[in-house]
Design a protein around this motif. Structure first.
Motif, PDB file in Angstrom:
ATOM      1  N   LYS A 111       8.383  55.567 -23.557  1.00  0.00           N
ATOM      2  CA  LYS A 111       9.035  54.942 -22.443  1.00  0.00           C
ATOM      3  C   LYS A 111       8.455  53.566 -22.847  1.00  0.00           C
ATOM      4  O   LYS A 111       9.088  52.291 -23.030  1.00  0.00           O
ATOM      5  CB  LYS A 111       9.910  55.117 -21.191  1.00  0.00           C
ATOM      6  N   ALA A 112       7.272  53.574 -21.887  1.00  0.00           N
ATOM      7  CA  ALA A 112       6.263  51.901 -22.956  1.00  0.00           C
ATOM      8  C   ALA A 112       6.287  51.756 -23.250  1.00  0.00           C
ATOM      9  O   ALA A 112       6.002  49.835 -23.335  1.00  0.00           O
ATOM     10  CB  ALA A 112       4.630  52.476 -21.455  1.00  0.00           C
ATOM     11  N   TYR A 113       5.541  51.738 -24.497  1.00  0.00           N
ATOM     12  CA  TYR A 113       6.203  51.571 -25.503  1.00  0.00           C
ATOM     13  C   TYR A 113       7.313  50.800 -26.231  1.00  0.00           C
ATOM     14  O   TYR A 113       6.864  49.813 -26.983  1.00  0.00           O
ATOM     15  CB  TYR A 113       5.332  52.352 -26.905  1.00  0.00           C
ATOM     16  N   ILE A 114       7.919  51.350 -26.025  1.00  0.00           N
ATOM     17  CA  ILE A 114       9.271  51.048 -26.302  1.00  0.00           C
ATOM     18  C   ILE A 114       9.785  49.677 -25.825  1.00  0.00           C
ATOM     19  O   ILE A 114      10.282  49.252 -26.343  1.00  0.00           O
ATOM     20  CB  ILE A 114      10.623  52.561 -26.552  1.00  0.00           C
ATOM     21  N   ASN A 115       9.498  49.859 -24.432  1.00  0.00           N
ATOM     22  CA  ASN A 115       9.706  49.021 -24.231  1.00  0.00           C
ATOM     23  C   ASN A 115       9.287  47.703 -24.252  1.00  0.00           C
ATOM     24  O   ASN A 115       9.293  46.386 -24.083  1.00  0.00           O
ATOM     25  CB  ASN A 115       9.327  49.193 -22.284  1.00  0.00           C
ATOM     26  N   GLY A 116       7.880  48.139 -25.028  1.00  0.00           N
ATOM     27  CA  GLY A 116       7.081  46.814 -25.190  1.00  0.00           C
ATOM     28  C   GLY A 116       7.811  46.085 -26.444  1.00  0.00           C
ATOM     29  O   GLY A 116       7.574  45.303 -26.959  1.00  0.00           O
ATOM     30  N   THR A 117       7.340  47.146 -26.825  1.00  0.00           N
ATOM     31  CA  THR A 117       8.688  46.528 -29.053  1.00  0.00           C
ATOM     32  C   THR A 117       9.978  45.487 -28.357  1.00  0.00           C
ATOM     33  O   THR A 117       9.823  44.873 -29.458  1.00  0.00           O
ATOM     34  CB  THR A 117       9.313  47.396 -29.970  1.00  0.00           C
ATOM     35  N   GLN A 118      10.477  45.776 -27.388  1.00  0.00           N
ATOM     36  CA  GLN A 118      11.515  44.733 -26.480  1.00  0.00           C
ATOM     37  C   GLN A 118      10.790  43.528 -26.480  1.00  0.00           C
ATOM     38  O   GLN A 118      11.641  42.743 -26.082  1.00  0.00           O
ATOM     39  CB  GLN A 118      12.695  45.383 -25.483  1.00  0.00           C
TER      40      GLN A 118
END
Length: 159
Positions: A111-118
């Protein structure tokens, strides 16, 4: 008289079957609380397991980010476009880390990495705002942010 009863029962059976089948097609409720249901349905399609849907979201992010990078490269040369391309490359690396986290079943990291892409996509938009220019690829970055928000949402369903 008996024929009417069978006809009614048949209609009830068909209605129930259609409702159940439709629920299965749209991921059995995975997108019910999604921030963007339309994007979520396009990602989830017929998947019913949150992990599979999250993997699909990550793969869609990779594919769409590569497309966005090509669109950005077709724009006129500018500092902002170069910065956006850099952010797209960072987003690709970040999504790859998310996929690695999925393999390791480290769902908080995913989840943290996907939020990072955002954040990478938002940074692209920020460059244009900071320099007082209009982002020629704003629709592209919005689409990427929508996919990332759905991916982050799907990651919250992982256990």
């Amino acid at each position: 008289m008996v024929f009417k009863d069978y006809t009614f029962s048949l209609y009830v059976f068909l209605a129930v079957a259609v409702i159940l089948f439709t629920g299965h097609i749209h991921g059995a409720g995975l997108c019910d609380n999604s921030p963007n249901k339309q994007v979520c349905y396009s990602i989830v399609y017929n998947r019913t397991v949150p992990r599979d849907a999250t993997v699909a979201a990550c793969h869609k992010l990779v594919y769409e980010t590569k497309d966005a990078r090509v669109v950005a490269q077709r724009q006129g040369k500018s500092l902002e476009i170069d910065l956006c391309i850099t952010e797209f490359n960072r987003a690709l690396n970040t999504v790859k880390h998310a996929l690695t986290g999925l393999e390791a079943r480290d769902y908080l990291t995913v989840k943290a990495y996907i939020n990072g892409t955002q954040l990478n996509y938002e940074t692209c938009d920020y460059f244009y705002q900071h320099y007082g220019k209009i982002n020629p690829i704003a629709k592209t970055t919005k689409h990427l942010k929508d996919i990332a928000s759905v991916g982050a949402y799907l990651a919250t369903l992982l256990k």
